[in-house]
Design an enzyme around this catalytic site. Structure first.
Site, PDB file in Angstrom:
ATOM      1  CE  LYS A 150     -11.724   1.563  10.256  1.00  0.00           C
ATOM      2  NZ  LYS A 150     -10.831   2.221   9.333  1.00  0.00           N
ATOM      3  CE  LYS A 165       9.425 -13.062 -12.389  1.00  0.00           C
ATOM      4  NZ  LYS A 165      10.385 -12.521 -13.337  1.00  0.00           N
ATOM      5  CG  ASN A 208      -0.240  -0.057   2.508  1.00  0.00           C
ATOM      6  OD1 ASN A 208       0.513   0.844   2.844  1.00  0.00           O
ATOM      7  ND2 ASN A 208      -0.425  -1.139   3.264  1.00  0.00           N
ATOM      8  CE  LYS A 267      -9.957  -1.792  13.859  1.00  0.00           C
ATOM      9  NZ  LYS A 267      -8.872  -2.015  12.907  1.00  0.00           N
ATOM     10  CG  PHE A 311      -3.412   6.372  12.711  1.00  0.00           C
ATOM     11  CD1 PHE A 311      -2.740   6.004  13.861  1.00  0.00           C
ATOM     12  CD2 PHE A 311      -3.175   7.619  12.164  1.00  0.00           C
ATOM     13  CE1 PHE A 311      -1.841   6.863  14.461  1.00  0.00           C
ATOM     14  CE2 PHE A 311      -2.277   8.489  12.755  1.00  0.00           C
ATOM     15  CZ  PHE A 311      -1.609   8.112  13.901  1.00  0.00           C
TER      16      PHE A 311
HETATM   17  O1  C5P Z   1     -10.044  -1.488  10.349  1.00  0.00           O
HETATM   18  P1  C5P Z   1      -8.945  -0.679   9.783  1.00  0.00           P
HETATM   19  O2  C5P Z   1      -7.904  -1.471   9.069  1.00  0.00           O
HETATM   20  O3  C5P Z   1      -9.372   0.461   8.916  1.00  0.00           O
HETATM   21  O4  C5P Z   1      -8.294  -0.026  11.087  1.00  0.00           O
HETATM   22  C1  C5P Z   1      -7.175   0.764  11.028  1.00  0.00           C
HETATM   23  C2  C5P Z   1      -6.400   0.674  12.320  1.00  0.00           C
HETATM   24  O5  C5P Z   1      -6.253  -0.700  12.701  1.00  0.00           O
HETATM   25  C3  C5P Z   1      -4.995   1.195  12.162  1.00  0.00           C
HETATM   26  O6  C5P Z   1      -4.597   1.729  13.395  1.00  0.00           O
HETATM   27  C4  C5P Z   1      -4.208  -0.046  11.798  1.00  0.00           C
HETATM   28  O7  C5P Z   1      -2.846   0.064  12.143  1.00  0.00           O
HETATM   29  C5  C5P Z   1      -4.913  -1.138  12.583  1.00  0.00           C
HETATM   30  N1  C5P Z   1      -4.945  -2.449  11.930  1.00  0.00           N
HETATM   31  C6  C5P Z   1      -4.445  -3.561  12.560  1.00  0.00           C
HETATM   32  N2  C5P Z   1      -4.492  -4.794  11.980  1.00  0.00           N
HETATM   33  C7  C5P Z   1      -5.041  -4.949  10.772  1.00  0.00           C
HETATM   34  C8  C5P Z   1      -5.576  -3.841  10.109  1.00  0.00           C
HETATM   35  C9  C5P Z   1      -5.512  -2.604  10.699  1.00  0.00           C
HETATM   36  O8  C5P Z   1      -3.940  -3.418  13.680  1.00  0.00           O
HETATM   37  N3  C5P Z   1      -5.055  -6.127  10.222  1.00  0.00           N
END
Ligand code: C5P
Length: 407
Positions: free
Chosen positions: A335, A287, A207, A339, A321
């Site tokens: 979120k 590959k 990304n 979370k 974030f």
């Molecule tokens: O749900 P989303 O991916 O948008 O959430 C973003 C937040 O969750 C960010 O702080 C990111 O670092 C964290 N994240 C994580 N594990 C993932 C995806 C996102 O800890 N697999």
């Protein structure tokens, strides 16, 4: 205050007030050294500063060949903090552009610690767009600016441009130095950059994260005295100095493992990494050759690291974030709750000057009680400072956000 303070005096009439600043700092126990521009010596004699500080005053870059040592580097290494007072418009312009044509400006370039700049000049010069633009550049770089006072000026007019009184300048220095160690003894995990999910030994899904936001957070947390563990995926910039540990990881699974290893003893986790939500189910061992017209990759969901931490959390402060392209606040709020975070930093990555790859951001912070703080466009360094200062309030159980706090 047992600190090493280096004062740079530039050529303004207010230089006389800085004698009092040096004297107060010295009396408070600091070790004070002075460097002056040549113009500054027209206003105050170096001898005055020498007598007050008990240290030799530096003016010339190449003055004393017999005692030659790399003076600007030695002075920069000496200082815990550099104060520039008074800072003339000419000096601000030079500093903003990295010009190093005398000892003082060269020393500034060789210094990577805290700098406090106290501009003093005629109101029109201060308000001139050129001066204001230079001040904005410096602020964005994390230089602290002590705004001039309004009052009578040496040029006979009255307005903004007076150097603040010595006690105000000394109080600001105390504040900056005290702020520095607010996180002493606290272990903070910061994740940065983007994870890479292998397709085969050569290719990956990635990304646009540059790692800048996370590195700025880690840097400010280090400067605040924290033991910082930086766990970084792919990033375009170098990690800051002074980390307790640094782990470079590739995939979300590797990042998860490192974060979980460190979590139990941590006081806070700031998850600024862009963790891939999916990974390739079975990455090819060799590959993949270009033969089929269509290639289908099966993706499986990655564990959500932050959500796991939210479940495991005891006293740790958790910061997430939310980089979104629409319905930013709604998604972010969801979120935050799902979370189990203390606060979440939300930004619209499509807005100009925000999101991936750029050095600025436009963000809001959303709190558990629903409060939303909305910030204007600012450098990622400035936003990092706001985030870390809020973490500190939570960790040290202080009431947060008296109106106007740190805005
Ligand atoms: O749900 P989303 O991916 O948008 O959430 C973003 C937040 O969750 C960010 O702080 C990111 O670092 C964290 N994240 C994580 N594990 C993932 C995806 C996102 O800890 N697999």
């Amino acid at each position: 205050m047992e600190k090493n303070i280096l004062i740079g005096v530039t050529g303004g009439i207010a230089a006389y007030k800085v004698v009092e600043v040096a004297s107060r700092l010295k009396k408070s126990g600091a070790n004070v050294k002075i460097m002056m521009t040549r113009n500054a010596t027209e206003f105050v004699s170096p001898r005055t500063f020498q007598e007050i500080t008990g240290n030799a005053v530096s003016v010339e870059m190449f003055g004393d060949a017999a005692n030659f040592h790399v003076a600007h580097v030695a002075l920069a290494n000496f200082a815990d903090l550099i104060l520039i007072a008074p800072a003339t418009a000419n000096f601000l312009a030079k500093m903003a552009h990295g010009i190093a044509d005398d000892l003082l400006t060269t020393t500034i370039l060789a210094f990577d610690g805290k700098i406090l700049v106290a501009p003093a000049m005629n109101t029109k010069m201060y308000e001139n767009p050129a001066t204001q633009a230079n001040l904005s550049v410096l602020k964005a770089r994390g230089v602290k600016i002590l705004e001039p006072n309004t009052g009578n000026l040496a040029c006979g007019t009255s307005g903004k441009g007076r150097l603040p009184e010595p006690e105000e300048i000394c109080a600001e220095i105390e504040k900056i130095l005290a702020e520095e160690q607010i996180l002493a003894g606290k272990k903070i995990i910061v994740t940065a950059g983007g994870t890479l999910e292998a397709i085969d030994p050569v290719r990956y899904i990635g990304n646009r994260s540059s790692g800048r936001m996370g590195c700025e957070i880690a840097k400010f947390a280090v400067e605040s005295g924290a033991d910082v563990v930086l766990i970084s995926g792919k990033a375009e910039i170098e990690p800051p100095n002074g980390l307790k540990s640094f782990f470079k990881v590739e995939s979300a699974l590797e990042m998860r493992e490192k974060v979980l290893n460190e979590f139990e003893t941590a006081d806070c986790v700031i998850m600024s990494a862009a963790v891939a939500d999916y990974r390739v189910k079975s990455p090819a061992a060799q590959k993949i050759k270009k033969s089929a017209e269509n290639l289908t990759l099966e993706l499986v969901k990655n564990p959500d690291i932050l959500r796991e931490l939210g479940n495991l959390k005891k006293n740790q402060v958790l910061v997430g974030f939310a980089a979104e392209t629409q319905n930013i606040l709604d998604y972010a709020r969801k979120k935050l709750v799902e979370k189990n975070l203390d606060f979440i930093v939300a930004n619209d990555v499509t807005a100009e000057g925000a999101g991936f790859g750029v050095s600025t951001n436009i963000a809001s912070i959303i709190w558990r009680d629903g409060e939303i703080e909305t910030f204007p466009l600012m450098s990622k360094a400035e936003l990092a400072e706001k985030i870390v200062l809020r973490v500190e309030k939570l960790l040290n159980d202080k009431k947060f956000f008296p109106v106007g706090f740190n805005q």
